[in-house]
Write a protein that holds these residues in place. Sequence first.
Motif, mmCIF file in Angstrom:
data_model
loop_
_atom_site.group_PDB
_atom_site.id
_atom_site.type_symbol
_atom_site.label_atom_id
_atom_site.label_comp_id
_atom_site.label_asym_id
_atom_site.label_seq_id
_atom_site.Cartn_x
_atom_site.Cartn_y
_atom_site.Cartn_z
ATOM 1 N N ARG A 1 2.502 5.514 3.825
ATOM 2 C CA ARG A 1 3.222 5.906 5.033
ATOM 3 C C ARG A 1 2.809 5.025 6.204
ATOM 4 O O ARG A 1 2.155 5.442 7.132
ATOM 5 N N ASN A 2 3.202 3.763 6.128
ATOM 6 C CA ASN A 2 2.958 2.845 7.237
ATOM 7 C C ASN A 2 3.993 1.731 7.210
ATOM 8 O O ASN A 2 4.847 1.688 6.330
ATOM 9 N N SER A 3 3.887 0.811 8.165
ATOM 10 C CA SER A 3 4.923 -0.219 8.315
ATOM 11 C C SER A 3 4.844 -1.281 7.219
ATOM 12 O O SER A 3 5.682 -2.168 7.168
ATOM 13 N N GLU A 4 3.861 -1.195 6.332
ATOM 14 C CA GLU A 4 3.741 -2.199 5.277
ATOM 15 C C GLU A 4 4.210 -1.690 3.917
ATOM 16 O O GLU A 4 3.891 -2.258 2.878
ATOM 17 N N HIS A 5 4.964 -0.609 3.951
ATOM 18 C CA HIS A 5 5.470 0.035 2.744
ATOM 19 C C HIS A 5 6.157 -0.990 1.821
ATOM 20 O O HIS A 5 5.844 -1.079 0.629
ATOM 21 N N ALA A 6 7.071 -1.771 2.374
ATOM 22 C CA ALA A 6 7.852 -2.710 1.560
ATOM 23 C C ALA A 6 6.976 -3.816 0.979
ATOM 24 O O ALA A 6 7.147 -4.220 -0.180
ATOM 25 N N VAL A 7 6.020 -4.308 1.775
ATOM 26 C CA VAL A 7 5.114 -5.370 1.320
ATOM 27 C C VAL A 7 4.322 -4.879 0.113
ATOM 28 O O VAL A 7 4.111 -5.596 -0.875
ATOM 29 N N SER A 8 3.891 -3.618 0.178
ATOM 30 C CA SER A 8 3.139 -3.003 -0.908
ATOM 31 C C SER A 8 3.980 -2.965 -2.187
ATOM 32 O O SER A 8 3.485 -3.274 -3.276
ATOM 33 N N LEU A 9 5.243 -2.593 -2.062
ATOM 34 C CA LEU A 9 6.118 -2.530 -3.241
ATOM 35 C C LEU A 9 6.321 -3.901 -3.872
ATOM 36 O O LEU A 9 6.350 -4.027 -5.098
ATOM 37 N N VAL B 1 -2.708 -16.031 25.276
ATOM 38 C CA VAL B 1 -3.515 -15.157 24.413
ATOM 39 C C VAL B 1 -2.609 -14.568 23.344
ATOM 40 O O VAL B 1 -1.383 -14.509 23.518
ATOM 41 N N PHE B 2 -3.225 -14.132 22.265
ATOM 42 C CA PHE B 2 -2.485 -13.412 21.223
ATOM 43 C C PHE B 2 -2.945 -11.965 21.228
ATOM 44 O O PHE B 2 -4.141 -11.675 21.319
ATOM 45 N N VAL B 3 -1.964 -11.065 21.193
ATOM 46 C CA VAL B 3 -2.230 -9.633 21.341
ATOM 47 C C VAL B 3 -1.859 -8.948 20.033
ATOM 48 O O VAL B 3 -0.744 -9.124 19.522
ATOM 49 N N LYS B 4 -2.803 -8.171 19.483
ATOM 50 C CA LYS B 4 -2.612 -7.579 18.158
ATOM 51 C C LYS B 4 -3.036 -6.119 18.164
ATOM 52 O O LYS B 4 -4.019 -5.767 18.811
ATOM 53 N N PRO B 5 -2.344 -5.272 17.401
ATOM 54 C CA PRO B 5 -2.906 -3.942 17.129
ATOM 55 C C PRO B 5 -4.226 -4.159 16.384
ATOM 56 O O PRO B 5 -4.295 -5.018 15.504
ATOM 57 N N SER B 6 -5.267 -3.401 16.722
ATOM 58 C CA SER B 6 -6.556 -3.629 16.067
ATOM 59 C C SER B 6 -6.510 -3.258 14.590
ATOM 60 O O SER B 6 -7.183 -3.874 13.780
ATOM 61 N N ARG B 7 -5.682 -2.243 14.238
ATOM 62 C CA ARG B 7 -5.725 -1.727 12.869
ATOM 63 C C ARG B 7 -4.378 -1.751 12.160
ATOM 64 O O ARG B 7 -4.092 -0.867 11.358
ATOM 65 N N ALA B 8 -3.552 -2.736 12.452
ATOM 66 C CA ALA B 8 -2.313 -2.890 11.673
ATOM 67 C C ALA B 8 -2.431 -4.196 10.918
ATOM 68 O O ALA B 8 -3.184 -5.075 11.299
ATOM 69 N N HIS C 1 -1.252 -1.589 1.566
ATOM 70 C CA HIS C 1 -1.650 -2.383 2.723
ATOM 71 C C HIS C 1 -1.593 -1.517 3.970
ATOM 72 O O HIS C 1 -0.768 -0.609 4.068
ATOM 73 N N GLY C 2 -2.442 -1.841 4.941
ATOM 74 C CA GLY C 2 -2.342 -1.171 6.236
ATOM 75 C C GLY C 2 -2.998 0.199 6.242
ATOM 76 O O GLY C 2 -3.685 0.593 5.305
ATOM 77 N N PRO C 3 -2.758 0.964 7.334
ATOM 78 C CA PRO C 3 -3.376 2.291 7.464
ATOM 79 C C PRO C 3 -3.001 3.206 6.292
ATOM 80 O O PRO C 3 -1.930 3.069 5.706
ATOM 81 N N TYR C 4 -3.879 4.141 5.961
ATOM 82 C CA TYR C 4 -3.724 5.100 4.854
ATOM 83 C C TYR C 4 -3.638 4.398 3.504
ATOM 84 O O TYR C 4 -2.899 4.801 2.632
ATOM 85 N N GLY C 5 -4.405 3.332 3.334
ATOM 86 C CA GLY C 5 -4.374 2.652 2.040
ATOM 87 C C GLY C 5 -5.383 1.529 1.952
ATOM 88 O O GLY C 5 -6.190 1.474 1.030
ATOM 89 N N GLU C 6 -5.319 0.619 2.933
ATOM 90 C CA GLU C 6 -6.212 -0.540 2.922
ATOM 91 C C GLU C 6 -7.418 -0.266 3.816
ATOM 92 O O GLU C 6 -8.289 -1.110 3.958
ATOM 93 N N ASP C 7 -7.470 0.903 4.418
ATOM 94 C CA ASP C 7 -8.430 1.157 5.500
ATOM 95 C C ASP C 7 -9.587 2.062 5.103
ATOM 96 O O ASP C 7 -10.303 2.573 5.950
ATOM 97 N N GLY C 8 -9.776 2.288 3.800
ATOM 98 C CA GLY C 8 -10.875 3.131 3.348
ATOM 99 C C GLY C 8 -10.466 4.561 3.043
ATOM 100 O O GLY C 8 -11.246 5.314 2.460
#
Length: 371
Positions: A20-28, A191-198, A114-121
């Motif tokens: 359940r995150n924005s990387e759902h498709a990448v994971s598939l 500068v480059f601006v990033k979400p810390s945990r995406a 990938h991403g939160p709820y999967g790659e994050d521990g």
Amino acid sequence: MNHQHESGPRVRVAVVFGGRNSEHAVSLMGAGSVLSAIDRSKYEVVPIGIAPDGRWVLVSEEQRYEIEDGELPAVDGSGTSLALPSASGSIVALEAGRIPASLGQVDVVFPMLHGPYGEDGTIQGLLEMAGVRYVGSGVLASAVGMDKAYMKTLLAAAGLPVGPYVVVRDRDWRVDRERVLKDIETLGWPVFVKPSRAGSSQGISRADDFQGLERAIELAREHDPKVLVEAAIEGREIECAVLESPGDEPPAASLPGEVVVNDDHEFFDFSAKYIGSDMSLTVPADLPVEVSDDLRQMAVQAFEALGCEGLSRVDFFYTPSGRLILNEINTMPGFTAMSVAPQLWAATGVPYAELVDRLIQLALARPEGLR
């Protein structure tokens, strides 16, 4: 138990994907590659999807894993609902109004998430609680690898070179914005601006002035209330994959590869990575031998600084002055056969199907409990 004997029962591998995150498709897309490459004479495969709403389902043969007509794949939530792995390592099927049925013991889980709820521990912690072996890094390495701010703290503490950055925490942005902006100004522009945990480059943008900076931070905050702002580093993007070795051998580093992004993309963003062929990878990267050696050694040091397991990808900048700067480590890198880490290992002599097999065997060889 010898997991490799041919005559006995096959090892059962649950490949878990979606999330359940924005990387759902990448994971598939990665899961589709793993499922087609895995040796069915050696492994019995249980494909499990986590639907966008968080339900775990046993996916059907009709599940789509590729982008088709520009449409991203998603887990079909209509399959049999599953309970999470029980303490015995078995997976239970739940159907409304029916007695739960066990799908039997699973020897190892391949979390292709990938991403939160999967790659994050989080799933790693769940599997540790259930006593189920799994592919890849553990709870701490996964969590630190997902949170770029803590990642940089640990890499710097290990003596590895990281670029200048500022962390923008939620409360500080709301109550002390002027000070935050002053801190960022010391980095210089752009500068480059990033979400810390995406992951997968979503929510990342470049800012050339204060006006663009506030917009970029708000964009990143749509993905994560904690934001990382990094000084721009002029340099070639060089990537190296690290693979855990069996037994007491140290981790091994792949040949380095150089990522070249199409001029239409200011940086290596989501569409450059996954949609269309907007990037190319040159392996081995055209580097002086001593720079290549240093980079591979630093990649292994980063892997060990976080306590990673399985496979990781480590990204560097190689500056015009000849410095190597470590950008980040990714504990569950993109894993289609055409993704960077598998391509790096293929060029280093470990083809994709063998890489999948090695990762499963490494997971099976792990001791239970603390390690």
